[in-house]
Design a protein around this motif. Sequence first.
Motif, mmCIF file in Angstrom:
data_model
loop_
_atom_site.group_PDB
_atom_site.id
_atom_site.type_symbol
_atom_site.label_atom_id
_atom_site.label_comp_id
_atom_site.label_asym_id
_atom_site.label_seq_id
_atom_site.Cartn_x
_atom_site.Cartn_y
_atom_site.Cartn_z
ATOM 1 N N ARG B 164 0.826 -1.208 0.000
ATOM 2 C CA ARG B 164 0.000 0.000 0.000
ATOM 3 C C ARG B 164 0.867 1.268 0.000
ATOM 4 N NH1 ARG B 164 -1.978 3.965 -0.383
ATOM 5 N NH2 ARG B 164 -3.873 4.917 0.444
ATOM 6 N N PHE B 165 2.036 1.191 0.618
ATOM 7 C CA PHE B 165 2.853 2.402 0.777
ATOM 8 C C PHE B 165 4.065 2.442 -0.141
ATOM 9 C CE2 PHE B 165 1.038 1.508 5.042
ATOM 10 C CZ PHE B 165 0.103 2.531 5.027
ATOM 11 N N HIS B 166 4.543 1.267 -0.550
ATOM 12 C CA HIS B 166 5.798 1.239 -1.294
ATOM 13 C C HIS B 166 5.651 1.816 -2.690
ATOM 14 C CE1 HIS B 166 9.200 -0.661 -3.512
ATOM 15 N NE2 HIS B 166 9.818 -0.218 -2.436
ATOM 16 N N LYS B 167 6.543 2.723 -3.018
ATOM 17 C CA LYS B 167 6.522 3.304 -4.347
ATOM 18 C C LYS B 167 7.390 2.437 -5.240
ATOM 19 C CE LYS B 167 7.379 7.640 -6.674
ATOM 20 N NZ LYS B 167 8.096 8.907 -6.558
ATOM 21 N N GLN B 168 6.803 2.000 -6.351
ATOM 22 C CA GLN B 168 7.553 1.078 -7.191
ATOM 23 C C GLN B 168 8.806 1.741 -7.764
ATOM 24 O OE1 GLN B 168 5.696 -0.561 -10.682
ATOM 25 N NE2 GLN B 168 6.480 -2.593 -10.215
ATOM 26 N N ASP B 169 9.822 0.923 -7.991
ATOM 27 C CA ASP B 169 11.086 1.413 -8.511
ATOM 28 C C ASP B 169 11.696 2.509 -7.648
ATOM 29 O OD1 ASP B 169 11.602 -0.254 -10.561
ATOM 30 O OD2 ASP B 169 10.458 0.889 -12.024
ATOM 31 N N SER B 170 11.642 2.318 -6.344
ATOM 32 C CA SER B 170 12.342 3.213 -5.437
ATOM 33 C C SER B 170 12.588 2.401 -4.184
ATOM 34 C CB SER B 170 11.500 4.447 -5.115
ATOM 35 O OG SER B 170 10.528 4.118 -4.148
ATOM 36 N N ASP B 171 13.287 2.958 -3.217
ATOM 37 C CA ASP B 171 13.428 2.203 -1.974
ATOM 38 C C ASP B 171 12.723 2.930 -0.849
ATOM 39 O OD1 ASP B 171 15.144 4.256 -1.752
ATOM 40 O OD2 ASP B 171 16.792 3.088 -0.895
ATOM 41 N N GLY B 172 11.676 3.650 -1.210
ATOM 42 C CA GLY B 172 10.937 4.371 -0.187
ATOM 43 C C GLY B 172 9.440 4.219 -0.374
ATOM 44 N N THR B 173 8.694 4.916 0.490
ATOM 45 C CA THR B 173 7.248 4.927 0.350
ATOM 46 C C THR B 173 6.862 6.073 -0.571
ATOM 47 O OG1 THR B 173 7.005 6.435 2.175
ATOM 48 C CG2 THR B 173 6.936 4.088 2.690
ATOM 49 N N SER B 284 11.819 17.665 1.925
ATOM 50 C CA SER B 284 11.539 16.905 0.713
ATOM 51 C C SER B 284 12.314 15.605 0.843
ATOM 52 C CB SER B 284 12.021 17.679 -0.502
ATOM 53 O OG SER B 284 11.364 18.920 -0.535
ATOM 54 N N ILE B 285 11.889 14.517 0.440
ATOM 55 C CA ILE B 285 10.783 14.123 -0.397
ATOM 56 C C ILE B 285 9.608 13.625 0.440
ATOM 57 C CG2 ILE B 285 10.296 12.353 -2.179
ATOM 58 C CD1 ILE B 285 13.075 12.747 -3.102
ATOM 59 N N HIS B 286 9.584 13.959 1.725
ATOM 60 C CA HIS B 286 8.420 13.653 2.557
ATOM 61 C C HIS B 286 8.049 12.176 2.590
ATOM 62 C CE1 HIS B 286 7.742 18.005 2.474
ATOM 63 N NE2 HIS B 286 7.962 17.914 1.197
ATOM 64 N N ASN B 287 9.008 11.314 2.728
ATOM 65 C CA ASN B 287 8.659 9.893 2.865
ATOM 66 C C ASN B 287 9.695 9.194 3.732
ATOM 67 O OD1 ASN B 287 10.922 9.655 1.275
ATOM 68 N ND2 ASN B 287 9.979 8.356 -0.244
ATOM 69 N N ILE B 288 9.446 7.911 4.027
ATOM 70 C CA ILE B 288 10.479 7.134 4.706
ATOM 71 C C ILE B 288 11.088 6.163 3.713
ATOM 72 C CG2 ILE B 288 9.722 7.283 7.103
ATOM 73 C CD1 ILE B 288 8.147 4.729 6.694
ATOM 74 N N GLN B 289 12.339 5.843 3.952
ATOM 75 C CA GLN B 289 13.041 4.947 3.047
ATOM 76 C C GLN B 289 13.640 3.799 3.834
ATOM 77 O OE1 GLN B 289 15.278 8.240 2.170
ATOM 78 N NE2 GLN B 289 14.351 8.683 0.201
ATOM 79 N N THR B 290 13.999 2.755 3.096
ATOM 80 C CA THR B 290 14.642 1.616 3.739
ATOM 81 C C THR B 290 15.903 2.094 4.455
ATOM 82 O OG1 THR B 290 13.988 0.452 1.762
ATOM 83 C CG2 THR B 290 15.357 -0.736 3.317
ATOM 84 N N LEU B 291 16.044 1.693 5.720
ATOM 85 C CA LEU B 291 17.227 2.095 6.476
ATOM 86 C C LEU B 291 18.177 0.904 6.551
ATOM 87 C CD1 LEU B 291 15.508 3.846 9.502
ATOM 88 C CD2 LEU B 291 16.648 4.973 7.608
ATOM 89 N N SER B 292 19.450 1.153 6.260
ATOM 90 C CA SER B 292 20.404 0.071 6.485
ATOM 91 C C SER B 292 21.163 0.325 7.778
ATOM 92 C CB SER B 292 21.351 -0.056 5.303
ATOM 93 O OG SER B 292 21.941 1.175 5.016
ATOM 94 N N MET B 293 21.098 1.568 8.245
ATOM 95 C CA MET B 293 21.654 1.866 9.569
ATOM 96 C C MET B 293 20.889 3.071 10.116
ATOM 97 S SD MET B 293 25.194 3.145 8.005
ATOM 98 C CE MET B 293 25.234 4.018 6.468
ATOM 99 N N PHE B 294 21.158 3.410 11.360
ATOM 100 C CA PHE B 294 20.452 4.544 11.956
ATOM 101 C C PHE B 294 20.885 5.844 11.294
ATOM 102 C CE2 PHE B 294 20.295 1.565 15.598
ATOM 103 C CZ PHE B 294 18.915 1.458 15.643
ATOM 104 N N GLU B 295 19.938 6.764 11.184
ATOM 105 C CA GLU B 295 20.286 8.061 10.624
ATOM 106 C C GLU B 295 20.851 8.988 11.694
ATOM 107 O OE1 GLU B 295 17.608 9.480 7.209
ATOM 108 O OE2 GLU B 295 16.338 8.266 8.475
ATOM 109 N N ASN B 296 20.844 8.528 12.922
ATOM 110 C CA ASN B 296 21.519 9.205 14.028
ATOM 111 C C ASN B 296 20.876 10.481 14.540
ATOM 112 O OD1 ASN B 296 23.462 7.332 14.426
ATOM 113 N ND2 ASN B 296 24.940 8.287 13.053
#
Lengths: 356, 377
Positions: B164-173, B284-296
């Motif tokens: 429902r949230f995943h935007k195709q061809d990206s690694d975010g919502t 911008s880009i107002h979404n969340i993305q796959t995290l591979s580590m903490f953004e701190n």
Amino acid sequence: MKKIISRVFLAVFTALTLGFCALIVKAGVLISQGAGTDNRFFVAMVTDGGGVNDQSFQESAWRGMQSFSKNTGAKVRYVECQQSSDFPINIDKLADENTDLTWGIGYKLAAHIELASKINPERNYAIADFSFGENTPENVTGVLFRAEESSFLAGYIAALTTKKGKVGFIGGLKGLVIDQFEYGYRAGVAYASKKLGRDITVKVQYAESFTDSAKGKAIAMKMFDECDVVFHAAGGAGVGIIEAAKEKDMYAIGVDMDQSSLAPKNVLTSAIKDVGKAIEIISLKLMNRETIGGKTFSYGIKEGCVGIPENNPNLDKDIQSSVKKLEEKISSGEILPPGTSEAYDKFISVLSSMKI
Amino acid sequence: MTRKIAKLLKTPFFCTAMAIFFGSMVACGILLLTGYSASESLAVMFNAVFSRPKFILNVILKSTPVILTGLSVAFAFKSGLFNIGAEGQYIVSTIASTITGILFDFHPIIQIPLVILSGMLAGGVLGGLVGILKSKFGIHEVLTSIMFNWIALYLCNFVVNIERFHKQDSDGTYSINPSGFTLLLNDWKFSEEGRNFLKDNPILSDIILKTDFNLNFLIAVLIAFIVWVIIYKTKKGYEFRVSGLNPDAAQKAGINVQKNTIYTLFISGLLSGVAGAFSITGTSIHNIQTLSMFENYGFNGLSVALIAGSSPLGCIISGLVFSALIYAGQSLQFKIGAPSEIVNIMIGIIVFFVALVRIVPTLVNRFLEREESLDVK
């Protein structure tokens, strides 16, 4: 004694502090002088998570940039991103460096490139592996590769080589770009199996990552129990797949670049997707003041941007020559390899009536 | 005269400034040892922050989340709790605000508070949970919140990959609906009219067009004041502080320390939640993305709170300094190839010196005492 120590300490401390102050003054002079300007044509690329030594897509891109620089004297540089939160930072910093053209290598950067193009209407942007379709901004160029063409060849080669009658495909993340590889490959296998009059099945699995080579290896180790040729389209994760082929002494088919150097005896061939060449072509166009903005270019075998390497030491001579013929058929448009699930279904329904 | 200087030396502001000065000094030493020109690095870092209006504004904009997470940590500190979970609270807040921002699309007047409140609540609930575990079962808050950080990280990756949230061809919502953006002039600056206007005003264009121009920073400052009022001017705040100074004494005096632990961590979570929600609505880009580590953002909040000595108002300044250092560090890496780790080392050293320069007031006092005894003689 105590007094001497404290005096010495104080002296060293003062000297260091003064030295630091001198540094600050020197820095102040540098600031007031301002930076010298470099008027060379400047092209930069941003990676989408992998490094430029990923033996795959990004490395191919960077080689193209270097060769572009060698041929034209343009200034080039790359910026690596560790994760998605680096994308906007790096693209923004490049805009401050006055780039003439900024490349985003990989579809993950699409949204960020689009935003940057809106913020910096005076700069040019290009993105590999993505098309904004009809909404392409005026200063953005999309570059698509007909990777289904080289994957078709890979599938054909795999089917002709397999002894077990089972071949495998390992993708990175499911999506439009990797669909091209998967369905092109499937179609190539189907085409070859019709030619041979023998049923060959394709096993497909996804690594859910373009960087996790350990996971790629684990999946491939399992897959090689059934299949004897595995094609991968998994970027850096594919390095693990080729490693698995080496350990099991089976064949892997590389992707993006000629990956035979990773395992000279076990890489059958590679489905090259020469993003570097496309970068050279497009960058040169911009340098020669051609309009490239607002358009999407599609490159395939015809333009020499996808295909298989010239030398494939592990490949049977007969297969090699029949691949050459197949290549020509694709180039002339006689065979249209499918790049999506729907196109694949259509291809299969047509295949039964096709003369081979 | 000496007394005046002595008084000046004792102020927290001077101590922090000294810490920053010596921190940079050690960092320069490291740069020299690793073979980079220290003066050039300093110049690059200075230019990276001050040479263009865009950079200054970016530093301010990017300081917003760390000020808020700093406040979150500082607030818990005041009650004797160590909220290392600010990171996880930040992440769940970004998740919650993204989900609400995508699912609903009301008028901005409803949408913006809705998105921010959902983020705040998510952070608050996670913080409150840590508080409940601590007060009811005696599990230390550091342990639980570190675990919650990881749960939040993988929850984020899970949500990103929901169809429902995943935007195709990206690694975010998908991005949240534009009605939830807290950007100023966002539509205008990309319109024909705005573009033409900004073309002739390079400075305005630098400020408005090239950044995520918004007022979240001012709200963060306002929140810092509110936190200050809560801690120092209310009965509850007094209870929090006493519980922090001596929980046993507080208990004896009739303060419900256990209940206050839950409250404190809940509020602390709310504050980290605001940071997360603002990151979604205002960047911008107002979404969340796959995290591979903490953004701190949360962990940086720890440093911000430490540099500020847990003072809510100090968090504003230390947040700005921190954000400037990070921003300059990125340029350092970008321009002269020095690893950005150098800046992290510098920040670490500054935090270390902040703790160290606490001895300055003691030294000054001793010096003054000696003077006085001499005077008497």
